[in-house]
Scaffold this active site. Structure first.
Site, PDB file in Angstrom:
ATOM      1  N   CYS A  95      57.745  72.282 -36.134  1.00 59.35           N
ATOM      2  CA  CYS A  95      57.258  70.891 -36.148  1.00 59.35           C
ATOM      3  C   CYS A  95      55.836  70.756 -35.599  1.00 59.35           C
ATOM      4  O   CYS A  95      55.131  69.805 -35.928  1.00 59.35           O
ATOM      5  CB  CYS A  95      58.180  69.995 -35.331  1.00 59.35           C
ATOM      6  SG  CYS A  95      59.928  70.288 -35.602  1.00 59.35           S
ATOM      7  N   HIS A 347      58.847  62.681 -41.125  1.00 58.45           N
ATOM      8  CA  HIS A 347      58.365  63.863 -40.414  1.00 58.45           C
ATOM      9  C   HIS A 347      58.288  65.048 -41.375  1.00 58.45           C
ATOM     10  O   HIS A 347      59.156  65.903 -41.401  1.00 58.45           O
ATOM     11  CB  HIS A 347      59.324  64.146 -39.250  1.00 58.45           C
ATOM     12  CG  HIS A 347      59.054  65.393 -38.480  1.00 58.45           C
ATOM     13  ND1 HIS A 347      57.806  65.997 -38.411  1.00 58.45           N
ATOM     14  CD2 HIS A 347      59.880  66.170 -37.717  1.00 58.45           C
ATOM     15  CE1 HIS A 347      57.889  67.078 -37.649  1.00 58.45           C
ATOM     16  NE2 HIS A 347      59.139  67.203 -37.223  1.00 58.45           N
ATOM     17  N   CYS A 377      57.935  67.395 -29.980  1.00 54.67           N
ATOM     18  CA  CYS A 377      58.912  68.452 -29.742  1.00 54.67           C
ATOM     19  C   CYS A 377      58.910  69.409 -30.924  1.00 54.67           C
ATOM     20  O   CYS A 377      58.421  69.081 -32.007  1.00 54.67           O
ATOM     21  CB  CYS A 377      60.300  67.867 -29.516  1.00 54.67           C
ATOM     22  SG  CYS A 377      60.989  66.982 -30.934  1.00 54.67           S
TER      23      CYS A 377
END
Length: 391
Positions: A95, A347, A377
């Site tokens: 991520c 995302h 995160c």
């Protein structure tokens, strides 16, 4: 503000509209095409930026297979006016990939290993699903829980540890959609979004100018009707309080302050500090806390010094514990994710680090904030953070 010659500055930053991964507006548009369109837009928006100046194109991407494989950064670069003599690399910190791209370029600039970099990230989750081709090593269960690979269960764990209720999560999810819708209606995303050709629901070519993912009708009450998505019996995390699966890309021009001045380009911000940190994979969503604390310490700053924050909303049940432990819950409405977040915008894994930083820098410009932090995160227990100062 006086700048040092090797200060890392941002000249411009953009993103695509966010498209739904399932039958969305970019279902017929490839990941490389989305990214190349942003690079071309940056050159159009900044005529003094010479493509020959680019040292390296650094692109974040998580699932590097199919159209995102074989060094997608180079594939992207070859679709643009950037000359073949410029280099390109793809980075992967799950991520945090696009933010790692920012950090990689920044570290090169700070050490004199280049002056001009194009950085960003992309993920087409419609064409390349999140776990496409992944083969988990069974031996890893000796060292970390197998459920650590299931992001929704890590959010459940974190929410339970911090006493975050279902109602709090639903309120947070509704807030994301409400603020993103308000930002769209008021034109607050216009400077950061580059319109991209896609297709409407009937298959006709359409210029996509706004995020497809926002649901303005969302309320805490409507989210309260959804069933838990990851722990059906005892869970509190739902699809409505999780980041959406989306297709999107983001991009930035980073350069040394001295080169920006020489080219007559006006920077909008500089990087004050950067950090990464690890945490238990079982609570991977907690990573922004140690990463942010480390970045703030390196900048000689405290949480209360920061005017605006962008925290990637992987899950409401993950975001709220982070905000709680950073002592930001009390100022959330004034400082945190003021244009919504990934629950509303999505995302696209490899894209989000530069996306949230782009949104943050636009908020800082619009509202006059001096200092901002973008943080997120990372799956398997990491966090990454960047401290920005507006120029």
């Amino acid at each position: 503000m006086s700048l040092n010659p090797r200060d890392v500055v941002v000249v411009d930053c953009v993103r695509t509209p966010m498209g739904r991964a399932k039958n969305g507006c970019f279902r017929n548009v490839r990941a490389e095409t989305l990214s190349a369109a942003l690079i071309e837009a940056l050159f159009e928006r900044n005529p003094k930026l010479d493509p020959k100046e680019v040292e390296d194109v650094i692109w974040g991407c998580v699932n590097q297979t199919k159209e995102q494989g074989f060094n997608v950064a180079r594939q992207i670069s070859l679709l643009t006016r950037i000359p073949h003599e410029s280099a390109a690399q793809t980075v992967n910190r799950l991520c945090g990939s696009a933010m790692s791209a920012i950090h990689t370029a920044a570290q090169a600039i700070q050490t004199g290993n280049g002056d001009v970099f194009l950085v960003g990230g992309v993920e087409h989750m419609g064409h390349v699903p999140m776990t496409e081709g992944f083969d988990h090593n069974p031996a890893a269960s000796k060292y970390s829980a197998k459920a650590s690979n299931m992001m929704g269960l890590t959010a459940e764990m974190l929410a339970k540890m911090h006493g975050i209720t279902r109602e709090q999560q639903d309120e947070f999810g509704a807030r994301s959609h409400r603020l993103a819708h308000e930002a769209t209606q008021e034109g607050r995303f216009k400077n950061e979004i580059v319109p991209i050709e896609g297709h409407d629901e009937n298959g006709f070519v359409k210029l996509i100018e706004e995020d497809e993912t926002i649901r303005p009708e969302t309320t805490a009450e409507s989210l309260g009707q959804l069933r838990p998505a990851f722990d059906p019996k005892n869970g509190t995390v739902t699809a409505g309080t999780s980041s959406q699966l989306t297709d999107g890309a983001s991009a930035m021009v980073l350069m040394s302050a001295e080169r920006a001045e020489a080219l007559g380009l006006t920077p909008i911000a500089k990087i004050r500090s950067m950090a990464v940190a690890g945490c238990d994979p079982a609570i991977m969503g907690y990573g922004p806390v140690p990463a942010t604390k480390k970045a703030l310490k390196r900048a000689g700053l405290k949480v209360e010094d920061i005017d605006f924050w962008e925290l990637n909303e992987a899950f409401a049940g993950q975001s709220l514990p982070v905000l709680k432990d950073l002592k930001l819950l009390g100022v959330m409405e004034e400082k945190v994710n003021l244009n919504g977040g990934a629950i509303a915008l999505g995302h696209p894994l490899g894209c989000s680090g530069a996306r949230i930083s782009t949104t943050l820098l636009n908020i800082m410009q619009a509202k006059g904030g001096k200092l901002g932090v973008s943080t997120m995160c990372i799956g398997l227990g990491q966090g990454i953070a960047t401290v920005w100062e507006r120029i």
